[in-house]
Write an enzyme that holds these catalytic residues in place. Sequence first.
Site, PDB file in Angstrom:
ATOM      1  N   ASP A  77       0.841  -1.202   0.000  1.00  0.00           N
ATOM      2  CA  ASP A  77       0.000   0.000   0.000  1.00  0.00           C
ATOM      3  C   ASP A  77       0.872   1.246   0.000  1.00  0.00           C
ATOM      4  O   ASP A  77       2.076   1.192   0.299  1.00  0.00           O
ATOM      5  CB  ASP A  77      -0.956   0.011   1.200  1.00  0.00           C
ATOM      6  N   GLU A 154      -0.110  -1.220   5.593  1.00  0.00           N
ATOM      7  CA  GLU A 154       0.957  -0.880   6.546  1.00  0.00           C
ATOM      8  C   GLU A 154       0.891   0.576   6.959  1.00  0.00           C
ATOM      9  O   GLU A 154       1.277   0.937   8.067  1.00  0.00           O
ATOM     10  CB  GLU A 154       2.323  -1.172   5.912  1.00  0.00           C
TER      11      GLU A 154
END
Length: 401
Positions: A77, A154
């Site tokens: 991400d 994350e």
Amino acid sequence: MTLALNRNTAAAEQLSSLLTQIMENYSVSDSEGPLADEIEAFLKTQPHLTVRRHGDTVVASTDFSKPSRVILAGHIDTVPVIDNFPPRWLEPGDPLIREDIAAAHPGERVLWGRGATDMKASDAVMLYLAAVLDGSTVQSDPKVDLTYIFYDHEEVAAEKNGLRKVVEAHPDWIQGDFAIIGEPTNCGIEGGCNGTIRFDVITHGVAAHSARAWMGENAIHKAADILNRLNAYEPATVNVDGLDYREGLNATLISGGKGTNVIPDECRVHVNYRFAPDKTLAQAKALMMGADAGAELGNGEHVATGGVFEGYGIEMKDESTSARPGLSAPLAQDLVRLVKERTGRDPLAKLGWTDVARFSQLGIPAVNLGAGEPLLAHKHDEQVPESELAALADLLLAWLV
Ligand SMILES: N[C@@H](CCC[C@H](NC(=O)CCC(=O)O)C(=O)O)C(=O)O
């Protein structure tokens, strides 16, 4: 898009192509699904890997019966886009190339865009290694078994972290003797990580018509004192086991008000405290809001009994523990030695929060080692010079084979 690798081209070209493909795949946190699909499909074409998936986290492992196992992990991400998607290759001389990058990498192409350093450049290198380290030749036979982890969420609240979820659901997938997280480090080693807590500091007021303000109390005006406390705070730099962890205390969001002609009855300043690994989570919280939870005001809000925000309402939003450098493990020392030999660089402290903290808690020694400049993470002009990919791939190949 179908993630593909043309093994008939030069290694540098394969790496650049993989990075372009994954950067063109938009994956701001909560939107990682399509990229995870691509990564899963790509890894499943490699017969030497066992590929598993939990949510949008993909885990691929070799089973070469080696004496130890190394984990290579990267989140897929990114933080939100700020006019920096889709990515663009910039030719030397392009004004979008930062001066510091051009000076350090003269005459080099640069890939510009969201995720370039944090951390799709390292993801591209890990995908490349996952494909080429197939054990079929002496040059492609690693000394260790490998587990590659590409995980979601994350950059956001710890409860959403894909690695956390896979550790909880399938602890047997995440076994290893050492882990490398490809967070950006300019191909050096960054040890441990600062911890992070995020919370709202809240003021309350009374709503009224803004033409009759004396009938209310302005919660936004009251927030001035919170900003003053933040401005007056002097963050420390703390040396832990030889590395300097620079702390930070910042407002990152502010909200309040319900209408343009209404005196606001609430204001929230979202604060992020980055604390060095000499402190536990409890100690970090005590420094911000006192050691004991104050009176509960409802909706999760407590009054701070001490610390920087004493007297204000606090609502906790997220917390993640710090990690000490942990460079004494034999595999870590080997890597530190190799990086020093190749680049002359000694380890530095990781200032952002990374999943080395999670691996440390699992008893798996871990370091941050990745492509790209960490100072550019989350910036709108995030960019990575092309040679960083080969530099990281060569370093890891030299260590693994
Ligand atoms: N739960 C935390 C997660 C924050 C994670 C993020 N990590 C990085 O940016 C690492 C990059 C680096 O420093 O190399 C962070 O530190 O903000 C949260 O939601 O805050």
